[in-house]
Structures are given as structure tokens and as C-alpha cells.
Design a protein around this motif. Structure first.
Motif, PDB file in Angstrom:
ATOM      1  N   THR A  76       1.385  -2.938  17.332  1.00 37.44           N
ATOM      2  CA  THR A  76       1.058  -1.589  16.860  1.00 37.44           C
ATOM      3  C   THR A  76       0.959  -0.572  17.993  1.00 37.44           C
ATOM      4  O   THR A  76       0.744   0.618  17.744  1.00 37.44           O
ATOM      5  N   MET A  77       1.125  -1.024  19.232  1.00 30.73           N
ATOM      6  CA  MET A  77       1.230  -0.063  20.335  1.00 30.73           C
ATOM      7  C   MET A  77       2.545   0.712  20.273  1.00 30.73           C
ATOM      8  O   MET A  77       2.650   1.809  20.835  1.00 30.73           O
ATOM      9  N   PHE A  78       3.553   0.133  19.603  1.00 30.81           N
ATOM     10  CA  PHE A  78       4.844   0.812  19.460  1.00 30.81           C
ATOM     11  C   PHE A  78       4.757   1.741  18.244  1.00 30.81           C
ATOM     12  O   PHE A  78       4.556   1.292  17.116  1.00 30.81           O
ATOM     13  N   SER A  79       4.911   3.023  18.484  1.00 27.67           N
ATOM     14  CA  SER A  79       4.448   4.042  17.542  1.00 27.67           C
ATOM     15  C   SER A  79       5.593   4.848  16.949  1.00 27.67           C
ATOM     16  O   SER A  79       6.285   5.586  17.658  1.00 27.67           O
ATOM     17  N   LEU A  80       5.736   4.738  15.620  1.00 29.69           N
ATOM     18  CA  LEU A  80       6.730   5.562  14.932  1.00 29.69           C
ATOM     19  C   LEU A  80       6.296   7.017  14.874  1.00 29.69           C
ATOM     20  O   LEU A  80       7.111   7.914  15.104  1.00 29.69           O
ATOM     21  N   TYR A  81       5.020   7.275  14.551  1.00 29.18           N
ATOM     22  CA  TYR A  81       4.603   8.679  14.439  1.00 29.18           C
ATOM     23  C   TYR A  81       4.833   9.410  15.755  1.00 29.18           C
ATOM     24  O   TYR A  81       5.114  10.617  15.770  1.00 29.18           O
ATOM     25  N   SER A  82       4.731   8.694  16.866  1.00 28.18           N
ATOM     26  CA  SER A  82       4.931   9.298  18.177  1.00 28.18           C
ATOM     27  C   SER A  82       6.395   9.553  18.476  1.00 28.18           C
ATOM     28  O   SER A  82       6.746  10.555  19.109  1.00 28.18           O
ATOM     29  N   THR A  83       7.265   8.654  18.031  1.00 33.09           N
ATOM     30  CA  THR A  83       8.689   8.727  18.354  1.00 33.09           C
ATOM     31  C   THR A  83       9.459   9.575  17.367  1.00 33.09           C
ATOM     32  O   THR A  83      10.542  10.094  17.700  1.00 33.09           O
ATOM     33  N   SER A  84       8.956   9.768  16.172  1.00 33.21           N
ATOM     34  CA  SER A  84       9.709  10.481  15.139  1.00 33.21           C
ATOM     35  C   SER A  84      10.159  11.881  15.553  1.00 33.21           C
ATOM     36  O   SER A  84      11.226  12.323  15.143  1.00 33.21           O
ATOM     37  N   PRO A  85       9.416  12.626  16.392  1.00 38.08           N
ATOM     38  CA  PRO A  85       9.916  13.954  16.788  1.00 38.08           C
ATOM     39  C   PRO A  85      10.981  13.926  17.880  1.00 38.08           C
ATOM     40  O   PRO A  85      11.309  14.984  18.439  1.00 38.08           O
ATOM     41  N   VAL A  86      11.548  12.772  18.206  1.00 39.20           N
ATOM     42  CA  VAL A  86      12.529  12.680  19.293  1.00 39.20           C
ATOM     43  C   VAL A  86      13.696  13.642  19.106  1.00 39.20           C
ATOM     44  O   VAL A  86      14.312  14.100  20.074  1.00 39.20           O
ATOM     45  N   GLY A  87      13.994  14.008  17.863  1.00 43.96           N
ATOM     46  CA  GLY A  87      15.097  14.931  17.608  1.00 43.96           C
ATOM     47  C   GLY A  87      14.851  16.322  18.143  1.00 43.96           C
ATOM     48  O   GLY A  87      15.794  17.105  18.303  1.00 43.96           O
ATOM     49  N   SER A  91       0.877  -1.192   0.000  1.00 43.30           N
ATOM     50  CA  SER A  91       0.000   0.000   0.000  1.00 43.30           C
ATOM     51  C   SER A  91       0.901   1.225   0.000  1.00 43.30           C
ATOM     52  O   SER A  91       0.966   1.967   0.985  1.00 43.30           O
ATOM     53  N   PRO A  92       1.613   1.453  -1.094  1.00 44.25           N
ATOM     54  CA  PRO A  92       2.733   2.403  -1.076  1.00 44.25           C
ATOM     55  C   PRO A  92       2.360   3.836  -0.759  1.00 44.25           C
ATOM     56  O   PRO A  92       3.183   4.603  -0.258  1.00 44.25           O
ATOM     57  N   THR A  93       1.104   4.239  -1.021  1.00 44.10           N
ATOM     58  CA  THR A  93       0.728   5.637  -0.777  1.00 44.10           C
ATOM     59  C   THR A  93       0.171   5.858   0.626  1.00 44.10           C
ATOM     60  O   THR A  93      -0.191   6.984   0.976  1.00 44.10           O
ATOM     61  N   SER A  94       0.108   4.814   1.409  1.00 38.57           N
ATOM     62  CA  SER A  94      -0.497   4.902   2.743  1.00 38.57           C
ATOM     63  C   SER A  94       0.578   5.234   3.782  1.00 38.57           C
ATOM     64  O   SER A  94       1.199   4.347   4.372  1.00 38.57           O
ATOM     65  N   HIS A  95       0.791   6.535   3.991  1.00 40.55           N
ATOM     66  CA  HIS A  95       1.781   6.984   4.978  1.00 40.55           C
ATOM     67  C   HIS A  95       1.435   8.419   5.353  1.00 40.55           C
ATOM     68  O   HIS A  95       0.634   9.075   4.675  1.00 40.55           O
ATOM     69  N   GLU A  96       2.038   8.913   6.441  1.00 36.29           N
ATOM     70  CA  GLU A  96       1.640  10.194   7.008  1.00 36.29           C
ATOM     71  C   GLU A  96       2.797  11.179   7.103  1.00 36.29           C
ATOM     72  O   GLU A  96       3.879  10.843   7.594  1.00 36.29           O
ATOM     73  N   ALA A  97       2.516  12.413   6.725  1.00 34.54           N
ATOM     74  CA  ALA A  97       3.528  13.461   6.780  1.00 34.54           C
ATOM     75  C   ALA A  97       3.939  13.785   8.209  1.00 34.54           C
ATOM     76  O   ALA A  97       5.097  14.113   8.469  1.00 34.54           O
ATOM     77  N   ILE A  98       2.988  13.721   9.161  1.00 34.18           N
ATOM     78  CA  ILE A  98       3.356  14.046  10.538  1.00 34.18           C
ATOM     79  C   ILE A  98       4.372  13.058  11.088  1.00 34.18           C
ATOM     80  O   ILE A  98       5.038  13.341  12.090  1.00 34.18           O
ATOM     81  N   ASN A  99       4.516  11.929  10.419  1.00 32.39           N
ATOM     82  CA  ASN A  99       5.493  10.908  10.815  1.00 32.39           C
ATOM     83  C   ASN A  99       6.791  11.073  10.029  1.00 32.39           C
ATOM     84  O   ASN A  99       7.864  11.269  10.607  1.00 32.39           O
ATOM     85  N   THR A 100       6.695  11.030   8.700  1.00 32.61           N
ATOM     86  CA  THR A 100       7.909  11.060   7.880  1.00 32.61           C
ATOM     87  C   THR A 100       8.625  12.406   7.979  1.00 32.61           C
ATOM     88  O   THR A 100       9.856  12.466   8.061  1.00 32.61           O
TER      89      THR A 100
END
Length: 576
Positions: free
Chosen positions: A444-455, A109-118
């Protein structure tokens, strides 16, 4: 469409903001400290939490980048990233899973992703010194242009997946993230044109809304506000004002400044907190800067109270604010999320991202230095609890999976009580992923969108040689501002003065560069020097339970001031 010039005549003053050196400067008057303003809810936080622990947040950000941007990962988690050639064939992008093993996403599902994450992941890497324009042969800032929505005539960065166009903060945050990415990585082909178009769209949106942001979202294609479905998100005025201020500072177009003032004026005129997700703190930053640079008089303490006390209206996102308290044996002071949902629900993403606007804000309004120092010390300590390796097994939903991502990816949040009714413990680290679709598992409790702003934390926070005292970089997320000199805040939470080592190592990127050599340290809180003529690391004394905002200027630089008592060093305002 209503005429902008007829709106908010008292709140909006159509004048230029300038930081230029004026012709009539006098020698600066030093030694008059800035009185500190208290924020009620922050004042209820401890100077330092009982369960204080501080992670090496820069290392966490670097490790996260290495883990998530590994295209060849072949462990149980597998690669978390894929190429998207479908959204815009002329500019292939990339996707990241919103959470680990989210069944809705992936290469199939290549188009299924979120800007707030990437976008957050790219910004985070850049903030801690990783060149994302040339990483493993890819230019990630260029790939983010994939989110520019031209086909539907919105002509802004949109979040992408899952139909979030009718949720206002999801429409605004990607644009704030993208502007941040473009400041960290200037000169990417096509970026300036996209930023200019976004700026024009936000200007037109403010023109269309005028004196009211009373909508659930704004339709950028039809240039009209829409109410219905979700609660109204009036704090979006803060996000709009912040972006327009950045547009002004980048392009120098004073119409952006005028509309930034209008948006923040609308925010200021609201009668109660409408804090919905994350945009209100950005409005606070914009209001703080405009008060300092342009002479506006927005009610900053009121806005801070709105953020920390949260929304109390049943017509809004009731209970959304900043958590104060101890859950079980854990201090959770300073985390951001719902104060009321099940006793409280703190979110990882929000706890990271609130620091982005509020830490640099103190440069322009140093009367809040002590409060931001207390909040950040508590927040940064408690944010570790989102990570499975940093909270005990009894207080996380999936302890058997705590090593699944090598402690690189956090739970989506921390709850006062388990929403699933499985565990009778307080607190519990968990996430909402399994509720999104029946195909999603516990992973799925482990969340990339949540962790991505760690910087954001990774770039702002540095531990010092005194446990309990951290250094906060006030420049690194102050995008498009004049930043000729390093500015760092030290907060001493102890009831006695402390001596710490001032380190001359500072993060830089893009156009954020500093000269080296001998230096003076000027404290914009006490309005006095802490050190003069130093070279390399030096010992500094911090007053008890006080914040010091230190500007590192070339040794011997004369300080001058204007009629508004703003202090200049070599033509640059260093104390507002």
C-alpha cells in the motif's frame, strides 16, 4: 447571510473582465522586455540540478492509464478498478484503489473510492489524448457524475470515501478536477447541469462567508463555515475563487466573477501563509488572471512566497510548502509537501498538481517566467524519485517490490528519513498506507491517488533536442480560457545561449484546437518575434538563463495594442 455588496469594498471591484478587441487599438510597440521578478525560495534553487534527469512524462501518463484501466489484469496486483452500481444506481460509477491492495476497498466494498483519485486519472488520460468517453465501451466522464452529492443537499462533487467531508481541501479539489474533466471532454450528457449547480453552490458559499474564510471546512448543505477538528484552511479561498472564475468563463455569469474576486480578495487580505494542501496555487492563478484581465491589484509575489516558503504558523499546517535542498546524493528542489516533517516529506500528488495552475499563470504575469521555469525544471526532475524504478534500491522502502507495477505506480512520497525507523538512509521513498489499518501491507506504499495526476506533467512537459531544456505547454491546463494559439514556455538554464528545435506538434482536446500553416513566433517576455514566416519545426535561439513564452500565431498577423499595452493578434490578447 450577509450581503455580498457590503464586503471588501477596496479589494473587490464589480466590473466586467473583457478580452474583446476594443475600438481604439494602435500598432503594437515591440522590443520592450518584461522585467523578471524573483521569488526568494525559487531563487535558492539551482538553474539545473546536479542530478538532473527528465522522464518522458507523456509516456508515463499513457502507460499509467493503460495499466490502471485494465479491468482484466490477472497478475500479482490484479485489477485495480471495479464498477460501483451502489452509490447511484441510475448512473453506475467506478472505483480505483487508493493504493495497491488497500484492504478497505475493492469490489466487495464497491462504494469505497475517492474522487481525487478517479477524477485525476480520467483528467490525466484526457490531457494526453486518450478519449475517456469511449474507452473499452465505457464513458468515464459520465461515470464520474456518481460523485455528485445530492442526497445530503451539498450539491457539489464530494470525495466519496472515508468521511472526508470535514476536511476542506477534500471538498474543493474534486470540483476543480471535475471542471477540468468537463473542459477536456465537453458535451457529456448531464455535465453542464451539474457544473451549473456546483457554480451556484460555490457562489452561495462565498456569499455566506463574505469577508472571512476562517474555517476548517464549509458545510454546503447548511451553507455555513465550520471551525474545529482540523486546523483552519483559509487558503481554501483560493480554490473557491479559482472555481468561480472557471464558472464565469464557462457560463458568462458575471455574478460568478464578482464572487471570484471576493474570494481572492479574502485570500489576498490574509496576514500570513495558510497553505494547507494544494489550493493556494490555484488562488495564485486566479489572482494573476484577474490582475491582468480585470485590473485588480492582488499581491502575487506575496502569495508566491506564501506557497514556496510555506506556512509558519503553529495554528495552521506548519511547514507545508516547497522543498529546497539536496537529500543525500539526490536533488529534491521543487517538490511539494512538508518542509519540516521528519526533516521533510514530499508528496507525489502535490508535486504533480502544483504545475496545473502555475504554468499557465505565466501567460498573464510573464514577470514570473524565469522563476516558474527554474522551479518546473527542478520539480520535474526530482519527481522521478517517487517511482520505484527511478531511485536506487537502498533509498526505497520495498526494493523487492519495485517491479510489482512495472514502474507505473509511484510511492506516495519521498521522506528525508524513514518514518518507520527501519532504514537509516536519506532520502527514502515510501508511503503511509500501512498506517491506515493493520490489514494494509507494504504494497500500500504504492499509491494510485498520488500517481493519477501524472497526466498534468504528461501534457505540460515535453523534452527538447537539448538535454536540460524542456518545453512547457501553457495552454493545456488553462481550462475555459481563450486559447486560439499555441503558447509554450522554453527555459534555458545554461549560462550561454542555446539553440533548440521548436516543434509544431501540440496537444489538443475538446474545444482546444489550433489552425495549421505558416506561423510567426512572438515572445511575450522579450515582446519581440523569434521567428517569422516559418513552416514546420524550426531552430530558435534561447537567451542564457532565461525563459521565453512563445505564441504561435498565423504568419503575417498584425499585432495591435490597447491603452494598457496589452498586445492583440486578430482580436485575441496574446500578451497582457
Amino acid at each position: 447571510m450577509r450581503s455580498f455588496l457590503t464586503l471588501l469594498p477596496l479589494a473587490v471591484v464589480l466590473v466586467s473582465c473583457t478580452a474583446d478587441k476594443g475600438p481604439d487599438l494602435d500598432p503594437a510597440v515591440l522590443g520592450i522586455p518584461v522585467p523578471q521578478t524573483k521569488i526568494v525560495r525559487i531563487n535558492a534553487m539551482p538553474y539545473i540540478p546536479d542530478t538532473y534527469q527528465m522522464l518522458d512524462w507523456r509516456r508515463k501518463a499513457i502507460d499509467y492509464d493503460r495499466y490502471v484501466f485494465d479491468w482484466n489484469r490477472n497478475d500479482e496486483v490484479g485489477a485495480l478498478i471495479w464498477e460501483d452500481k451502489n452509490s447511484r444506481p441510475d448512473n453506475p460509477g467506478f472505483g480505483l484503489y487508493t493504493t495497491v491492495k488497500d484492504s478497505r476497498q475493492g469490489p466487495s466494498s464497491p462504494t469505497s473510492h475517492e474522487a481525487i483519485n478517479t477524477m485525476a486519472a480520467v483528467l490525466s488520460g484526457g490531457l494526453v489524448g486518450i478519449d475517456k468517453t469511449s474507452q473499452d465501451g465505457r464513458n468515464y466522464p459520465k461515470m464520474l457524475q456518481n460523485y455528485f452529492a445530492s442526497a445530503n443537499n451539498w450539491k457539489i462533487m464530494t470525495n466519496g470515501a472515508f468521511g472526508y467531508a470535514k476536511d476542506w481541501w477534500y471538498n474543493v479539489l474534486p470540483n476543480l478536477l471535475y471542471f477540468g474533466v468537463c473542459d477536456v471532454f465537453p458535451g457529456v450528457d448531464g455535465a453542464d447541469d451539474i457544473q451549473k449547480t456546483i457554480s451556484e453552490q460555490f457562489k452561495a458559499a462565498d456569499e455566506a462567508m463574505g469577508s472571512s474564510y476562517d474555517y476548517s471546512y464549509f458545510d454546503f448543505g447548511n451553507m455555513t463555515g465550520v471551525a474545529g477538528g482540523l486546523p483552519k484552511q483559509q487558503d481554501a479561498a483560493g480554490g473557491h475563487g479559482y472555481l468561480l472564475l472557471e464558472a464565469y468563463r464557462k457560463f458568462g455569469d458575471e455574478t460568478y466573477l464578482e464572487h471570484a474576486k471576493n474570494a481572492i480578495g479574502v485570500l489576498n487580505s490574509q496576514s500570513e501563509s495558510r497553505f494547507y494542501e494544494i489550493l493556494l496555487p490555484f488562488g495564485i492563478y486566479a489572482a494573476a488572471y484577474l490582475n491582468a484581465a480585470c485590473g485588480t491589484d492582488y499581491a502575487l509575489t506575496k502569495m508566491m512566497d506564501w506557497t514556496f516558503n510555506g506556512c509558519s504558523s503553529s495554528s495552521g499546517r506548519k511547514g507545508w510548502g516547497v522543498i529546497v535542498g539536496k537529500w543525500g546524493d539526490y536533488d529534491v528542489f521543487g517538490l511539494q509537501g512538508s518542509i519540516t516533517d521528519g526533516g521533510g516529506y514530499a508528496f507525489t500528488m502535490n508535486s504533480f498538481e502544483m504545475a496545473w495552475p502555475l504554468v499557465p499563470m505565466v501567460k498573464y504575469q510573464p514577470q514570473y517566467a524565469n522563476m516558474i521555469g527554474i522551479w518546473m525544471l527542478n520539480n520535474a526532475s526530482a519527481t522521478r524519485l517517487f517511482y520505484p524504478g527511478c531511485i536506487d534500491d537502498d533509498h526505497q522502502f520495498a526494493p523487492s517490490l519495485k517491479n510489482l507495477t512495472n514502474n507505473n505506480i509511484a510511492y506516495e512520497g519521498l521522506r528525508y528519513s524513514d518514518r518507520y525507523g527501519v532504514f537509516d538512509v536519506c532520502p527514502i521513498a515510501e508511503g503511509d498506507g500501512p498506517t491506515w489499518t493493520s490489514k494494509n501491507g507494504i504494497e500500500t506504499m504504492f499509491s494510485l491517488y498520488s500517481t493519477s495526476p501524472v497526466g498534468v506533467f504528461g501534457s505540460i512537459i515535453t523534452k527538447t533536442d537539448v538535454e536540460g531544456i524542456i518545453r512547457l505547454d501553457c495552454n493545456v491546463t488553462d481550462f475555459y480560457a481563450d486559447r486560439p494559439y499555441p503558447v509554450n514556455m522554453y527555459y534555458n538554464p545554461f549560462k550561454t545561449p542555446q539553440t533548440v528545435t521548436y516543434d509544431t506538434e501540440h496537444l489538443t482536446y475538446g474545444n482546444l484546437k489550433y489552425a495549421s500553416g505558416k506561423y510567426d513566433l512572438f515572445d511575450i517576455v522579450t515582446r519581440n518575434y523569434l521567428v517569422q514566416g516559418a513552416s514546420g519545426p524550426v531552430q530558435i535561439s534561447l537567451s542564457a538563463r532565461s525563459a521565453h513564452i512563445l505564441v504561435e500565431i498565423p504568419a503575417g498577423t498584425s499585432l495591435m495594442q490597447d491603452e494598457n499595452a496589452r498586445i492583440y493578434a486578430d482580436g485575441h490578447i496574446i500578451a497582457w
